[in-house]
Design an enzyme around this catalytic site. Structure first.
Site, mmCIF file in Angstrom:
data_model
loop_
_atom_site.group_PDB
_atom_site.id
_atom_site.type_symbol
_atom_site.label_atom_id
_atom_site.label_comp_id
_atom_site.label_asym_id
_atom_site.label_seq_id
_atom_site.Cartn_x
_atom_site.Cartn_y
_atom_site.Cartn_z
ATOM 1 N N HIS A 214 28.157 0.840 -52.702
ATOM 2 C CA HIS A 214 28.735 0.146 -51.551
ATOM 3 C C HIS A 214 29.219 1.093 -50.449
ATOM 4 O O HIS A 214 28.883 0.875 -49.285
ATOM 5 C CB HIS A 214 29.798 -0.875 -51.927
ATOM 6 C CG HIS A 214 29.994 -1.837 -50.796
ATOM 7 N ND1 HIS A 214 29.158 -2.907 -50.574
ATOM 8 C CD2 HIS A 214 30.839 -1.825 -49.746
ATOM 9 C CE1 HIS A 214 29.503 -3.517 -49.456
ATOM 10 N NE2 HIS A 214 30.521 -2.883 -48.926
ATOM 11 N N PHE A 366 21.592 -8.205 -46.565
ATOM 12 C CA PHE A 366 21.530 -6.787 -46.172
ATOM 13 C C PHE A 366 20.445 -6.511 -45.140
ATOM 14 O O PHE A 366 20.450 -5.456 -44.529
ATOM 15 C CB PHE A 366 21.530 -5.823 -47.367
ATOM 16 C CG PHE A 366 20.374 -5.856 -48.310
ATOM 17 C CD1 PHE A 366 19.117 -5.453 -47.920
ATOM 18 C CD2 PHE A 366 20.563 -6.244 -49.630
ATOM 19 C CE1 PHE A 366 18.066 -5.447 -48.816
ATOM 20 C CE2 PHE A 366 19.517 -6.247 -50.528
ATOM 21 C CZ PHE A 366 18.259 -5.854 -50.122
ATOM 22 N N HIS A 367 19.591 -7.506 -44.897
ATOM 23 C CA HIS A 367 18.683 -7.303 -43.771
ATOM 24 C C HIS A 367 19.340 -7.609 -42.426
ATOM 25 O O HIS A 367 18.900 -7.084 -41.411
ATOM 26 C CB HIS A 367 17.383 -8.091 -43.955
ATOM 27 C CG HIS A 367 16.409 -7.381 -44.864
ATOM 28 N ND1 HIS A 367 16.357 -7.588 -46.216
ATOM 29 C CD2 HIS A 367 15.485 -6.424 -44.612
ATOM 30 C CE1 HIS A 367 15.430 -6.805 -46.759
ATOM 31 N NE2 HIS A 367 14.881 -6.078 -45.804
ATOM 32 N N ARG A 429 13.686 -10.188 -55.362
ATOM 33 C CA ARG A 429 12.729 -9.248 -55.925
ATOM 34 C C ARG A 429 11.658 -9.919 -56.774
ATOM 35 O O ARG A 429 11.393 -9.508 -57.905
ATOM 36 C CB ARG A 429 13.452 -8.205 -56.770
ATOM 37 C CG ARG A 429 14.474 -7.429 -55.985
ATOM 38 C CD ARG A 429 15.423 -6.696 -56.883
ATOM 39 N NE ARG A 429 16.041 -5.580 -56.154
ATOM 40 C CZ ARG A 429 16.968 -4.795 -56.656
ATOM 41 N NH1 ARG A 429 17.387 -4.976 -57.884
ATOM 42 N NH2 ARG A 429 17.460 -3.805 -55.961
#
Lengths: 537, 155
Positions: A214, A366-367, A429
């Site tokens: 993180h 996170f994109h 994923r």
């Protein structure tokens, strides 16, 4: 003055090369998940490209870019890089390490994703390569600190330029974060992958990974904040609203960045809910400096708009240089970060986290945060840096103007649909989101939209790389524009509490020792058997 | 420190927002016992056969009447599969892995945990809606990861 920035431009060149390869990998994944057929589509290609995309984007692109940016700022704001030879050795180590890791990934020997959770095992050269990259970055941190100290000796009692203040914060966060990674990789994974030990404990490894994982995010974010605070107001034609509060913001990151990793492990056994709660509190704490940044940076832009004669409440927004590639990149990055920040606050609350843990929501999250806030800030920085570093005019300016908007559009499609698919439970994923039934249908439709977004992102990446390459090899030679940094409305004139890096580092280390010490000792004192290695395929 | 009025208001508002967020988390943790799976129990993942519960994982009613489902995740399947449980009754899941790290997500419910070799993830869920649910592995576990699904039937 070419030659002065060779060190920096070499790093940034490597960063952008990694970005180019990683972007090509990214579009393959977006298409694959949506079941869009393309030649050679297969499970192994998907997972190989997923690993390559993650490692090249998250580790290689960011680290090299930040190292390069650090050298530019040290040269321009401190007038020196102390230890140039060391810096070149660091570059060589990091570059060789990155190539080693990348080769084992592309050969299909290290398909362990960028989180490389054991007992899934990669080729030893993957771990050793990653280690060399980190060792290179440690030396870079040493060069940054040495440059600062040398400057400090000549300027006692004067606050260091804000950009360096921010970069020093990033260096400290990086050292604190990579301590966990070093323990995992040097202490566990390398001896294990070389066959020197039989087994590793997957939970201890995960805990050490997220000790690093993180704060890694803040290591990327702080250099982006440096650009927002010290370059953006200047480019927009304004003033930095408050220098002193910016210094406080960077120090709060030093203190609060690291002891937050358990919010990635809410769904893991073996860590008590009390310690998970403690990390939650600190995670929300680290939201604070970002909220303060939002005010300061937007206020600085308002100052810029008003200096250009804006009247009324919102007129200043229209007067900002939206067609300047640097400005557009950073402004869009900040807009994305608003959404990313609130998504992050959701992830950090464990009742809500349960709904989204390890689903496509996380990829969506996170994109927008890293894939847009950080990546777009670095692309903008590239547009700003190239003429100044190389003494060449930007080629294809029109393309450079459109590129950030294209990225933003692509990411809006990609990220929104992944957020929604994640809420409906699409696991992250996966090679394909095909599943029959109610959920399968919902997932499938959304992944198609994401694939369209991914394609637009790829076109945007292509535009960016084209501009960079063309400028580098065929940009018109000019005398490089000056590096100008924002002047503050309220400049820092004397040293205060927020300039005492040594003291704050001690505070951060104590907090880190408390937040990780007890849970780790408790875990290590259990009877544990460990796991032998498994190859993913 | 010289801070402007609007800035000061914003800083207090930001702090207030964070206190509110944390307050909500503390309240649900304290009053409704909303807790993440945090059970600490270790075992040898290479010898699950020696642990009766995981040698033959199944749905079991314990002597005290509680319902326990033991699950082993292994590339690329969950055992037992399908899992059958009644609606409107607390069900305690105990999930482990015999090889790599897997995920255990019952799509459309709030059952979501990691299956980590050597450890048991334990959490309790009550399903209120009868029907069939997909159990998905949500942690990459190898080349057929995306095909690792199971079924939960709530009656």
């Amino acid at each position: 003055m070419t030659g002065r920035h060779t060190l920096a431009s070499t790093h940034i060149g490597v960063a952008i090369a990694a970005f180019a390869v990683a972007s090509a990998m990214g579009v393959l994944q977006a298409l694959s998940v949506a079941d869009v057929e393309f030649p050679r589509r297969s499970e192994s290609l998907y997972y190989v490209s997923l690993t390559a995309h993650g490692v090249l984007m998250a580790l290689v692109f960011t680290t090299f870019f930040i190292m390069g940016l650090g050298y530019v700022l040290a040269q321009e704001c401190l007038g020196r890089i102390t230890g140039r030879l060391g810096a070149w050795i660091a570059f060589a180590l990091a570059a060789v390490g990155s190539v080693m890791a990348a080769v084992t990934i592309l050969r299909g020997q290290s398909t362990v994703l960028y989180t490389f959770y054991p007992p899934m095992q990669a080729h030893p050269l993957f771990y050793i390569g990653a280690t060399l990259l980190v060792v290179g970055s440690w030396i870079w941190g040493g060069v940054m600190i040495a440059s600062y100290r040398s400057w400090r000796r000549e300027h006692p009692g004067v606050p260091v330029p804000l950009s360096i203040h921010g970069m020093l914060a990033a260096v400290i966060v990086w050292y604190l974060a990579t301590a966990g990674l070093a323990a995992e990789v040097l202490g566990m994974l390398i001896p294990w992958s070389l066959g020197m030990v039989d087994k590793v404990d997957p939970l201890v490894a995960r805990t050490l990974f997220w000790w690093f994982g993180h704060p890694l995010v803040y290591f990327w974010l702080l250099p982006a904040y440096v650009l927002w605070y010290t370059v953006l107001p200047q480019v927009a034609g304004g003033r930095l609203f408050s220098d002193r509060l910016a210094r406080m913001v960077f120090i709060l990151f030093v203190v609060l960045s690291t002891p937050v990793g358990f919010h990635h492990q809410f769904s893991d056994p073996g860590i008590s809910s009390g310690w998970k709660l403690a990390h939650t509190v600190l995670t929300y704490g680290v939201l604070y400096p970002s909220l303060v940044t939002a005010f300061t940076v937007i206020a600085s832009l308002e100052v810029a708009g008003r200096m250009k004669g804006a009247k009324g409440l919102f007129d200043w927004i229209g007067r900002l240089p939206w067609s300047d590639p640097f400005f557009a990149c950073i402004a869009l990055a900040m807009i994305a970060f608003t959404f990313g920040g609130f998504g992050g606050a959701i992830n950090a609350a464990y009742a809500m986290n349960t709904m989204v843990h390890n689903t496509a929501w996380i990829q969506g999250h996170f994109h927008v945060t890293l894939g847009t806030t950080v990546a777009l800030s670095f692309m903008g920085a590239t547009y700003w840096l190239l003429p100044r570093m190389l003494g060449r005019e930007l080629r294809f300016r029109g393309l450079a103007r459109v590129q950030p908007y294209l990225w933003f559009l692509g990411m809006a499609l990609f990220s929104t649909s992944y957020h929604l698919a994640g809420l409906r439970g699409l696991p992250r994923r996966v090679y394909s989101a095909s599943l029959t039934g109610e959920y399968g249908e919902a997932w499938h439709g959304l992944t198609k939209v994401a694939a369209a977004g991914g394609t637009i992102l790829f076109l945007s990446a292509l535009a960016f790389v084209t501009v960079v390459l063309a400028t580098w090899v065929a940009g018109k030679k000019i005398s490089p524009p000056a590096f100008e940094f924002a002047v503050s409305l309220r400049p820092a004139t004397a040293l205060t509490l927020w300039d005492r890096f040594g003291m704050w580092t001690v505070v951060a280390v104590v907090l880190l020792a408390v937040a990780y010490g007890y849970p780790l000792i408790h875990l290590l004192s259990q009877q544990r058997w460990g796991s032998p290695a498994f190859q993913p395929f | 420190m010289n801070v402007e009025l609007y800035e000061r208001i914003w800083m207090w508002a930001a702090a207030g927002l964070i206190v509110m967020f944390l307050g909500a988390i503390f309240l649900t943790a304290g009053l409704q016992a909303v807790q993440p799976p945090s059970h600490l129990e270790t075992m040898d993942p290479t010898a699950l056969i020696h642990y009766p519960e995981f040698a033959n994982p199944a749905v079991v009613t314990r002597p005290d009447g509680s319902l326990v489902v033991s699950v082993v995740a292994e590339t690329y399947a969950f055992t037992p599969d399908p899992i059958e449980v009644p609606a409107n009754r607390p069900v305690t899941f105990r999930v482990t892995s015999s090889d790599v790290v897997h995920g255990f997500e019952i799509v459309g419910t709030n059952a979501n945990a990691m299956a980590i070799p050597g450890y048991v993830s334990q959490f309790t869920v009550t399903f209120t809606k009868p029907g069939e649910y997909v159990i998905a592995c949500h942690e990459y576990c190898g080349i057929l990861h995306h095909g690792m699904v199971g079924k939960l039937i709530v009656k």
